[in-house]
Write a protein that holds these residues in place. Structure first.
Motif, PDB file in Angstrom:
ATOM      1  N   SER A  65       0.824  -1.217   0.000  1.00  0.00           N
ATOM      2  CA  SER A  65       0.000   0.000   0.000  1.00  0.00           C
ATOM      3  C   SER A  65       0.855   1.263   0.000  1.00  0.00           C
ATOM      4  O   SER A  65       0.338   2.375  -0.167  1.00  0.00           O
ATOM      5  CB  SER A  65      -0.915   0.001   1.223  1.00  0.00           C
ATOM      6  OG  SER A  65      -0.148  -0.092   2.415  1.00  0.00           O
ATOM      7  N   GLU A  66       2.158   1.106   0.182  1.00  0.00           N
ATOM      8  CA  GLU A  66       3.052   2.261   0.210  1.00  0.00           C
ATOM      9  C   GLU A  66       3.343   2.788  -1.188  1.00  0.00           C
ATOM     10  O   GLU A  66       3.748   3.940  -1.348  1.00  0.00           O
ATOM     11  CB  GLU A  66       4.369   1.873   0.900  1.00  0.00           C
ATOM     12  CG  GLU A  66       4.186   1.475   2.360  1.00  0.00           C
ATOM     13  CD  GLU A  66       5.494   1.041   2.999  1.00  0.00           C
ATOM     14  OE1 GLU A  66       6.517   1.034   2.284  1.00  0.00           O
ATOM     15  OE2 GLU A  66       5.494   0.722   4.195  1.00  0.00           O
ATOM     16  N   GLU A 114       2.374   3.912  -5.112  1.00  0.00           N
ATOM     17  CA  GLU A 114       1.267   4.498  -5.857  1.00  0.00           C
ATOM     18  C   GLU A 114       0.729   3.464  -6.853  1.00  0.00           C
ATOM     19  O   GLU A 114       1.432   2.542  -7.254  1.00  0.00           O
ATOM     20  CB  GLU A 114       1.736   5.746  -6.610  1.00  0.00           C
ATOM     21  CG  GLU A 114       2.146   6.891  -5.682  1.00  0.00           C
ATOM     22  CD  GLU A 114       2.558   8.123  -6.463  1.00  0.00           C
ATOM     23  OE1 GLU A 114       2.510   8.070  -7.713  1.00  0.00           O
ATOM     24  OE2 GLU A 114       2.924   9.121  -5.832  1.00  0.00           O
ATOM     25  N   SER A 115      -0.498   3.650  -7.254  1.00  0.00           N
ATOM     26  CA  SER A 115      -1.132   2.696  -8.161  1.00  0.00           C
ATOM     27  C   SER A 115      -0.380   2.589  -9.478  1.00  0.00           C
ATOM     28  O   SER A 115      -0.187   1.499 -10.022  1.00  0.00           O
ATOM     29  CB  SER A 115      -2.586   3.116  -8.428  1.00  0.00           C
ATOM     30  OG  SER A 115      -3.338   3.056  -7.230  1.00  0.00           O
ATOM     31  N   SER A 169       2.790   3.149 -10.033  1.00  0.00           N
ATOM     32  CA  SER A 169       4.063   2.463  -9.812  1.00  0.00           C
ATOM     33  C   SER A 169       3.855   0.963  -9.718  1.00  0.00           C
ATOM     34  O   SER A 169       4.633   0.177 -10.280  1.00  0.00           O
ATOM     35  CB  SER A 169       4.731   2.984  -8.531  1.00  0.00           C
ATOM     36  OG  SER A 169       5.027   4.365  -8.640  1.00  0.00           O
ATOM     37  N   LYS A 194      -6.240  -0.909 -11.936  1.00  0.00           N
ATOM     38  CA  LYS A 194      -5.735  -0.489 -10.617  1.00  0.00           C
ATOM     39  C   LYS A 194      -6.466  -1.201  -9.474  1.00  0.00           C
ATOM     40  O   LYS A 194      -6.503  -0.725  -8.337  1.00  0.00           O
ATOM     41  CB  LYS A 194      -5.898   1.035 -10.423  1.00  0.00           C
ATOM     42  CG  LYS A 194      -5.346   1.891 -11.560  1.00  0.00           C
ATOM     43  CD  LYS A 194      -3.862   1.729 -11.708  1.00  0.00           C
ATOM     44  CE  LYS A 194      -3.295   2.727 -12.717  1.00  0.00           C
ATOM     45  NZ  LYS A 194      -3.821   2.555 -14.088  1.00  0.00           N
TER      46      LYS A 194
END
Length: 209
Positions: A73-74, A76-77, A79, A128
């Motif tokens: 969750s750290e 970004e979508s 990435s 995503k």
């Protein structure tokens, strides 16, 4: 006449020798056939089982990477999608070489499941939806375990075939050894019988007065 009897025995012996030689040739043909089957079985174990098992391990590594990335969750979508896409591309390139191996019916069913799951992962990552991508990636682990079990089972079956063929080859070798002994006895009989054939010259001595 004794000489005609001896010649008949020699003809019988020669015929028996011919039969024995034919049996040896037939046995040799079957032995070569068995060796070809052993060679194919060994080749199948390597190409279709050991190599396929290596491919399965590579798929497993791809799935684990996707699981880690999609669960992070750290990141970004964008990435996460960019990291997952090349992994899926690597999996697709592996599909081609995997399909070159000989697939059993069960293996093809499981492999089609794997392809469908990777397609779902690609679709989910593009949307995503990393929760779905993570879930589908975990499902691939079950399929990969099933594929691995198939490799072990099929490899074991091939080993049983090889053991059976080797046992048959051992019997064939013993048969040839026995046949060689028979050939030796026949040749020996021919040699000894030839010594018994002696031509008696007629005694035409006359008293000359």
């Amino acid at each position: 006449m004794k000489w005609t009897y001896i010649i008949q025995n020699k003809m019988r012996a020669a015929f028996m020798l011919f039969i024995v030689i034919v049996l040896v040739l037939i046995n040799n043909f079957h032995e070569r056939n068995r060796l070809d089957k052993i060679s194919r079985a060994i080749h199948s174990i390597y190409e279709d089982r050991l190599v396929a098992e290596h491919y399965t391990f590579q798929y497993l590594q791809y799935s684990q990477k996707i699981i880690e990335i999609s669960a992070s969750s750290e990141m970004e979508s964008i990435s996460r999608e960019e990291l997952i896409r090349p992994i899926l591309d690597q999996a697709k390139s592996l599909d081609t070489v995997y399909l070159k191996t000989v697939l059993t019916k069960d293996e093809r069913i499981e492999f089609n499941k794997l392809l469908a799951l990777y397609s779902n992962i690609e679709y989910a990552a593009g949307d995503k939806d990393f929760v779905a991508a993570n879930q589908k990636s975990k499902e691939t682990l079950t399929v990969l375990n099933a594929l691995s079990d198939i490799q072990i089972r099929e490899g074991s079956l091939q080993m049983k075939v090889i053991d059976k063929l080797y046992g048959s080859a051992a019997l064939s070798s013993n048969f040839e050894f026995a046949v060689l002994i028979i050939i030796g006895l026949i040749i020996q009989a021919l040699v000894f019988s030839s010594k018994t054939l002696q031509v008696k010259m007629p005694n035409d001595k006359h008293n000359l007065n």
